[in-house]
Design a protein around this motif. Structure first.
Motif, PDB file in Angstrom:
ATOM      1  N   ALA A   2      40.926  -6.326  43.376  1.00  0.00           N
ATOM      2  CA  ALA A   2      41.420  -6.543  44.737  1.00  0.00           C
ATOM      3  C   ALA A   2      42.889  -6.949  44.713  1.00  0.00           C
ATOM      4  O   ALA A   2      43.655  -6.557  45.595  1.00  0.00           O
ATOM      5  N   LYS A   3      43.262  -7.710  43.693  1.00  0.00           N
ATOM      6  CA  LYS A   3      44.659  -8.139  43.577  1.00  0.00           C
ATOM      7  C   LYS A   3      45.561  -6.923  43.359  1.00  0.00           C
ATOM      8  O   LYS A   3      46.632  -6.811  43.953  1.00  0.00           O
ATOM      9  N   PHE A   4      45.111  -6.002  42.511  1.00  0.00           N
ATOM     10  CA  PHE A   4      45.857  -4.777  42.253  1.00  0.00           C
ATOM     11  C   PHE A   4      45.982  -3.944  43.521  1.00  0.00           C
ATOM     12  O   PHE A   4      47.052  -3.389  43.816  1.00  0.00           O
ATOM     13  N   SER A   8      49.411  -2.923  45.389  1.00  0.00           N
ATOM     14  CA  SER A   8      49.709  -1.508  45.606  1.00  0.00           C
ATOM     15  C   SER A   8      49.965  -1.219  47.077  1.00  0.00           C
ATOM     16  O   SER A   8      50.890  -0.485  47.436  1.00  0.00           O
ATOM     17  N   LEU A   9      49.145  -1.795  47.945  1.00  0.00           N
ATOM     18  CA  LEU A   9      49.306  -1.599  49.376  1.00  0.00           C
ATOM     19  C   LEU A   9      50.627  -2.188  49.855  1.00  0.00           C
ATOM     20  O   LEU A   9      51.367  -1.551  50.616  1.00  0.00           O
ATOM     21  N   LEU A  10      50.947  -3.390  49.395  1.00  0.00           N
ATOM     22  CA  LEU A  10      52.198  -4.030  49.787  1.00  0.00           C
ATOM     23  C   LEU A  10      53.391  -3.213  49.302  1.00  0.00           C
ATOM     24  O   LEU A  10      54.344  -2.992  50.054  1.00  0.00           O
ATOM     25  N   LEU A  11      53.342  -2.734  48.084  1.00  0.00           N
ATOM     26  CA  LEU A  11      54.418  -1.914  47.540  1.00  0.00           C
ATOM     27  C   LEU A  11      54.556  -0.617  48.337  1.00  0.00           C
ATOM     28  O   LEU A  11      55.671  -0.184  48.637  1.00  0.00           O
ATOM     29  N   SER A  12      53.451  -0.017  48.711  1.00  0.00           N
ATOM     30  CA  SER A  12      53.490   1.222  49.500  1.00  0.00           C
ATOM     31  C   SER A  12      54.130   0.984  50.860  1.00  0.00           C
ATOM     32  O   SER A  12      54.935   1.793  51.323  1.00  0.00           O
ATOM     33  N   VAL A  13      53.790  -0.120  51.505  1.00  0.00           N
ATOM     34  CA  VAL A  13      54.363  -0.436  52.809  1.00  0.00           C
ATOM     35  C   VAL A  13      55.862  -0.678  52.687  1.00  0.00           C
ATOM     36  O   VAL A  13      56.653  -0.184  53.498  1.00  0.00           O
ATOM     37  N   VAL A  14      56.277  -1.401  51.660  1.00  0.00           N
ATOM     38  CA  VAL A  14      57.700  -1.671  51.458  1.00  0.00           C
ATOM     39  C   VAL A  14      58.456  -0.372  51.199  1.00  0.00           C
ATOM     40  O   VAL A  14      59.535  -0.141  51.754  1.00  0.00           O
ATOM     41  N   LEU A  15      57.891   0.499  50.366  1.00  0.00           N
ATOM     42  CA  LEU A  15      58.549   1.774  50.076  1.00  0.00           C
ATOM     43  C   LEU A  15      58.614   2.668  51.312  1.00  0.00           C
ATOM     44  O   LEU A  15      59.623   3.339  51.542  1.00  0.00           O
ATOM     45  N   LEU A  16      57.563   2.692  52.125  1.00  0.00           N
ATOM     46  CA  LEU A  16      57.575   3.475  53.355  1.00  0.00           C
ATOM     47  C   LEU A  16      58.660   2.965  54.293  1.00  0.00           C
ATOM     48  O   LEU A  16      59.396   3.748  54.890  1.00  0.00           O
ATOM     49  N   PHE A  17      58.771   1.657  54.419  1.00  0.00           N
ATOM     50  CA  PHE A  17      59.814   1.079  55.256  1.00  0.00           C
ATOM     51  C   PHE A  17      61.192   1.461  54.720  1.00  0.00           C
ATOM     52  O   PHE A  17      62.095   1.795  55.484  1.00  0.00           O
ATOM     53  N   GLY A  18      61.355   1.450  53.403  1.00  0.00           N
ATOM     54  CA  GLY A  18      62.626   1.837  52.792  1.00  0.00           C
ATOM     55  C   GLY A  18      62.972   3.289  53.065  1.00  0.00           C
ATOM     56  O   GLY A  18      64.132   3.627  53.323  1.00  0.00           O
TER      57      GLY A  18
END
Length: 111
Positions: A2-4, A8-18
């Protein structure tokens, strides 16, 4: 696991925003290069208020009306918390505890 998934979800959201921010910056650069506002160049995302006081978000041509008061009530019902606020509070408490221990140690050293 779940931590992974959360990372992964947080990184995906940050990259999408970028990516969206980069597209918006590129669009503004195109307008500056042309020297005039061309209506054929679409905005990547815009946020505006409607006459009823609602917030309208337009992301790549998809419009969505958001009622902020309704969202606020929904978040309060779910008892959502501000992630950054909780991090700030725990950081402040930790620093306060460290400084308090340092002052006590300094006081005990010289008294």
């Amino acid at each position: 696991m779940a931590k992974f998934m959360m990372k992964s979800l947080l990184l995906s959201v940050v990259l999408l925003f970028g990516v969206l921010l980069g597209m918006q910056t590129a669009q503004q650069g195109l307008i500056k290069m042309k020297g005039y506002d061309d209506p054929s160049i679409q905005q990547v995302f815009t946020v505006s208020k409607t006459s009823e006081g609602e917030v309208e978000a337009d992301v790549m041509g998809n419009k969505r009306v958001v009622d902020l008061e309704e969202k606020q009530k929904l978040l309060e019902e779910r008892k959502a918390f501000n992630f950054f606020s909780s991090i700030g509070k725990s950081l402040a408490n930790g620093i306060q505890a460290v400084i308090q221990k340092a002052v006590e140690a300094f006081h005990n050293l010289f008294v």
